[in-house]
Design an enzyme around this catalytic site. Structure first.
Site, PDB file in Angstrom:
ATOM      1  N   LYS A 127       0.761  -1.184  -0.081  1.00 12.57           N
ATOM      2  CA  LYS A 127      -0.938  -0.171   0.029  1.00 12.57           C
ATOM      3  C   LYS A 127       0.880   1.591   0.181  1.00 12.57           C
ATOM      4  O   LYS A 127       2.326   1.480   0.017  1.00 12.57           O
ATOM      5  CB  LYS A 127      -0.717   0.171   1.438  1.00 12.57           C
ATOM      6  CG  LYS A 127      -2.201   1.059   1.281  1.00 12.57           C
ATOM      7  CD  LYS A 127      -3.392   0.068   0.342  1.00 12.57           C
ATOM      8  CE  LYS A 127      -4.599   0.934  -0.035  1.00 12.57           C
ATOM      9  NZ  LYS A 127      -5.203   0.428  -0.714  1.00 12.57           N
ATOM     10  N   ASP A 167      -6.852   4.657  -4.840  1.00 16.65           N
ATOM     11  CA  ASP A 167      -7.519   3.817  -3.714  1.00 16.65           C
ATOM     12  C   ASP A 167      -8.181   5.538  -3.184  1.00 16.65           C
ATOM     13  O   ASP A 167      -8.296   6.276  -4.428  1.00 16.65           O
ATOM     14  CB  ASP A 167      -6.570   3.633  -2.248  1.00 16.65           C
ATOM     15  CG  ASP A 167      -7.118   3.047  -1.202  1.00 16.65           C
ATOM     16  OD1 ASP A 167      -7.438   1.612  -1.047  1.00 16.65           O
ATOM     17  OD2 ASP A 167      -7.673   4.025  -0.198  1.00 16.65           O
TER      18      ASP A 167
HETATM   19  P1  NDP Z   1     -12.531   7.662  -2.942  1.00 17.54           P
HETATM   20  O1  NDP Z   1     -11.934   8.702  -2.973  1.00 17.54           O
HETATM   21  O2  NDP Z   1     -13.297   7.212  -4.680  1.00 17.54           O
HETATM   22  O3  NDP Z   1     -14.196   8.375  -2.223  1.00 17.54           O
HETATM   23  C1  NDP Z   1     -14.377   7.500  -1.155  1.00 17.54           C
HETATM   24  C2  NDP Z   1     -15.279   8.425  -0.470  1.00 17.54           C
HETATM   25  O4  NDP Z   1     -15.187   8.423   1.092  1.00 17.54           O
HETATM   26  C3  NDP Z   1     -15.867  10.000  -0.854  1.00 17.54           C
HETATM   27  O5  NDP Z   1     -17.008  10.031  -0.543  1.00 17.54           O
HETATM   28  C4  NDP Z   1     -15.241  10.718   0.703  1.00 17.54           C
HETATM   29  O6  NDP Z   1     -16.238  11.844   1.049  1.00 17.54           O
HETATM   30  C5  NDP Z   1     -16.006   9.122   1.416  1.00 17.54           C
HETATM   31  N1  NDP Z   1     -14.772   9.345   2.626  1.00 17.54           N
HETATM   32  C6  NDP Z   1     -13.328   9.881   2.280  1.00 17.54           C
HETATM   33  N2  NDP Z   1     -12.690   9.946   3.981  1.00 17.54           N
HETATM   34  C7  NDP Z   1     -13.476   9.856   4.552  1.00 17.54           C
HETATM   35  C8  NDP Z   1     -14.150  10.041   6.167  1.00 17.54           C
HETATM   36  N3  NDP Z   1     -12.743  10.168   7.118  1.00 17.54           N
HETATM   37  N4  NDP Z   1     -15.099  10.344   6.875  1.00 17.54           N
HETATM   38  C9  NDP Z   1     -16.082  10.254   5.747  1.00 17.54           C
HETATM   39  N5  NDP Z   1     -16.024  10.237   4.401  1.00 17.54           N
HETATM   40  C10 NDP Z   1     -14.975  10.181   3.715  1.00 17.54           C
HETATM   41  O7  NDP Z   1     -12.405   6.141  -2.365  1.00 17.54           O
HETATM   42  P2  NDP Z   1     -12.473   4.606  -2.886  1.00 17.54           P
HETATM   43  O8  NDP Z   1     -14.095   4.370  -3.210  1.00 17.54           O
HETATM   44  O9  NDP Z   1     -11.968   4.433  -3.963  1.00 17.54           O
HETATM   45  O10 NDP Z   1     -12.452   3.913  -1.584  1.00 17.54           O
HETATM   46  C11 NDP Z   1     -13.799   3.501  -0.313  1.00 17.54           C
HETATM   47  C12 NDP Z   1     -12.863   2.991   0.626  1.00 17.54           C
HETATM   48  O11 NDP Z   1     -13.019   1.524  -0.236  1.00 17.54           O
HETATM   49  C13 NDP Z   1     -12.161   2.905   1.430  1.00 17.54           C
HETATM   50  O12 NDP Z   1     -11.678   2.314   2.229  1.00 17.54           O
HETATM   51  C14 NDP Z   1     -10.267   2.023   0.181  1.00 17.54           C
HETATM   52  O13 NDP Z   1      -9.742   1.738   1.443  1.00 17.54           O
HETATM   53  C15 NDP Z   1     -11.574   0.987  -0.196  1.00 17.54           C
HETATM   54  N6  NDP Z   1     -11.485  -0.060  -1.403  1.00 17.54           N
HETATM   55  C16 NDP Z   1     -11.010   0.696  -2.387  1.00 17.54           C
HETATM   56  C17 NDP Z   1     -10.931   0.165  -4.023  1.00 17.54           C
HETATM   57  C18 NDP Z   1     -10.795   0.787  -5.452  1.00 17.54           C
HETATM   58  O14 NDP Z   1     -10.440  -0.411  -5.641  1.00 17.54           O
HETATM   59  N7  NDP Z   1     -11.528   2.190  -4.598  1.00 17.54           N
HETATM   60  C19 NDP Z   1     -10.516  -1.413  -3.349  1.00 17.54           C
HETATM   61  C20 NDP Z   1     -10.793  -1.752  -2.341  1.00 17.54           C
HETATM   62  C21 NDP Z   1     -10.871  -0.877  -1.386  1.00 17.54           C
HETATM   63  P3  NDP Z   1     -15.754  13.115   0.442  1.00 17.54           P
HETATM   64  O15 NDP Z   1     -15.671  13.062  -1.411  1.00 17.54           O
HETATM   65  O16 NDP Z   1     -15.852  14.385   0.728  1.00 17.54           O
HETATM   66  O17 NDP Z   1     -13.549  13.128   0.225  1.00 17.54           O
END
Ligand code: NDP
Length: 452
Positions: A127, A167
């Site tokens: 990571k 991510d």
């Molecule tokens: P994105 O950056 O696309 O989206 C993240 C979302 O979560 C946004 O809506 C963001 O809000 C919100 N968010 C982020 N941090 C916080 C926080 N501290 N409190 C509340 N809301 C929060 O990320 P992903 O969708 O790619 O990733 C989401 C999760 O999935 C993570 O845990 C990641 O590790 C996991 N993941 C992702 C993969 C992938 O293929 N992308 C694969 C496997 C796991 P805002 O828009 O306001 O920032």
């Protein structure tokens, strides 16, 4: 045996700094889960697998210096945690978020080892990322930051060494800039990153993969456990990023009714079903606040973070059949778990990495909720990343249908592997233990076979 495990945990706890508390949380769950395996086979103890697995092979930390739009010099810290490559090249995403530090990346990298192992594919765990905050930055600033980040990172990665992906805060745009800089520095056009845009080597369906995979896993789990479909059921989803959006898309495609989504500032509740086209426009195209949903749907409800239940999250206060936490770690607390259970929720699937706190997980397990842990449920993203590596290596392009079919098959196999492992080790129905044991065993066996 439990006493030995407690001793092991104390050893790690005493050597940990505050930053590592989240890593410790992830490690603790795994160590407890795998105790029946450690008891059944003394090789794991005699080869010191646990001690070797919880320490990353290396942590690379570097300075990232870049120029903002006002010609001011900005400095951030970049990292790559190369955790374990017993099963294949290091593989895992890059996160750009102000909360990134070594502890967060160690937790994510450790989870990634077991997740990648569970897919059955030849990929190790890693990571990386930076404390850089992409919010409010111009496109040009994002490009300059990505170039500066890759100036250092390129020394440590390669298609057979370490293949990063996206991510939080790192999507196709950032991967494109990172890839462009890698190509410029090395003069080499190779599959060194996954999640690339389709026009230069990305796989079809990579953006959709994690979210679609979560739904495929959940469908298989519910069929296995309850013989129930998701179609027609009320579902709640948190987040409005890559994982949340494509989880919602697939849920809607199979006829489920998704009534929530959220971002870091608040939650939208729309009882008639979320308008996903609008969410995509707000969050993916304009990168704006989810609150703008109300500009179109005045009857929907917006709950700002300041009005969330004490110690909890608004999304989990809304009655549902199945819940899908898809935003970030520890976003679903004990308070939330109690609310979900009291409101009749029967299934929780983790789209984000470790979104449920240990107390929430414990409540789900003790209340016999069908609980799909992240390392199994969200493995679809990394699986399709591995398909992208295969396509790049063989100079092929697979159709959307082929990738989708292989993704579905992979998620069904993971679900069955987790179910059967739990049954074999006397914890039938416990997908947390099943996933940890199955994931650990494949890596541990490879480590033994490869020697020290
Ligand atoms: P994105 O950056 O696309 O989206 C993240 C979302 O979560 C946004 O809506 C963001 O809000 C919100 N968010 C982020 N941090 C916080 C926080 N501290 N409190 C509340 N809301 C929060 O990320 P992903 O969708 O790619 O990733 C989401 C999760 O999935 C993570 O845990 C990641 O590790 C996991 N993941 C992702 C993969 C992938 O293929 N992308 C694969 C496997 C796991 P805002 O828009 O306001 O920032």
């Amino acid at each position: 045996m439990v006493e030995t495990i407690k001793d092991e945990l104390m050893k790690f706890e005493n050597s940990n700094c505050a930053e590592d508390s989240i890593f410790f949380q992830a490690m603790e769950e795994v160590i407890y889960s795998i105790s029946p395996l450690l008891e059944s086979d003394p090789r794991y103890k005699s080869h010191a697998i646990l001690e070797r697995l919880v320490v990353p092979d290396r942590i690379i930390e570097f300075k990232v210096t870049w120029l903002d739009d006002n010609n001011k010099i900005q400095v951030n810290t970049g990292y790559r945690v190369q955790f374990n490559n017993a099963l294949g090249p290091y593989k895992g995403g890059l996160r750009f978020h102000p909360t990134v530090n070594k502890g967060v990346l160690k937790f994510l990298g450790f989870e990634q080892i077991l997740k990648n192992s569970l897919t059955g594919l030849p990929i190790g765990g890693a990571k990386g990322g930076s404390d850089f905050n992409p919010k409010g930055k111009s496109d040009f600033e994002i490009m300059k930051f990505c170039s500066a980040f890759m100036t250092e990172l390129h020394k440590y990665i390669g298609p057979r060494v370490d293949v990063p992906a996206g991510d939080i805060g790192v999507g196709a745009r950032e991967i494109g800039y990172l890839f462009g800089e890698y190509k410029k520095i090395t003069s080499s056009y190779e599959g060194v990153l996954t999640g690339k845009p389709f026009m230069f080597g990305g796989s079809l369906m990579r953006p959709e993969a994690t979210g679609y995979g979560v739904v495929y896993f959940t469908e298989t789990m519910l069929e296995q456990e309850l013989k129930e479909p998701l179609s027609g059921k009320i579902c709640t989803v948190s987040g409005a990023g890559n994982v949340a959006i494509y989880t919602i898309e697939k849920l809607q495609a199979i006829g489920a009714i998704v009534v929530t989504c959220s971002d870091s500032q608040g939650t939208i509740y729309d009882s008639r079903g979320i308008d996903l086209k609008l969410v995509k426009e707000i969050k993916l195209e304009r990168r704006a606040s989810i609150k703008e949903y109300l500009d179109v749907y005045k009857e929907a409800t917006y709950i700002p973070v300041s009005e969330y239940p004490e110690g909890g999250h608004a999304v989990w206060n809304i009655p549902c059949y199945a819940a899908f936490p898809c935003a970030t770690q520890n976003e679903l607390t004990e308070v939330d778990a109690k609310n979900l259970i009291a409101n009749g929720c029967i299934s929780v699937s983790e789209g984000a990495n470790m979104p449920s706190t240990p107390e929430a997980t414990e409540l789900f397990l003790s209340n016999k909720i069908c609980f799909a842990p992240a390392k199994a449920a969200n493995a679809g993203g990394v699986a399709v990343s591995e398909f992208e590596m295969s396509q790049n290596a063989s100079m092929q392009k697979w159709s959307f249908e082929k990738v989708d079919e292989k993704l579905k098959e992979t998620m069904q196999q993971i679900c069955k592997r987790v179910f059967l492992t739990a049954k074999d080790y006397g914890v039938e129905g416990n997908y947390v233990d099943g996933a940890n044991i199955a994931g650990f065993k494949r890596v541990a066996d490879a480590m033994i076979a490869e020697g020290i």
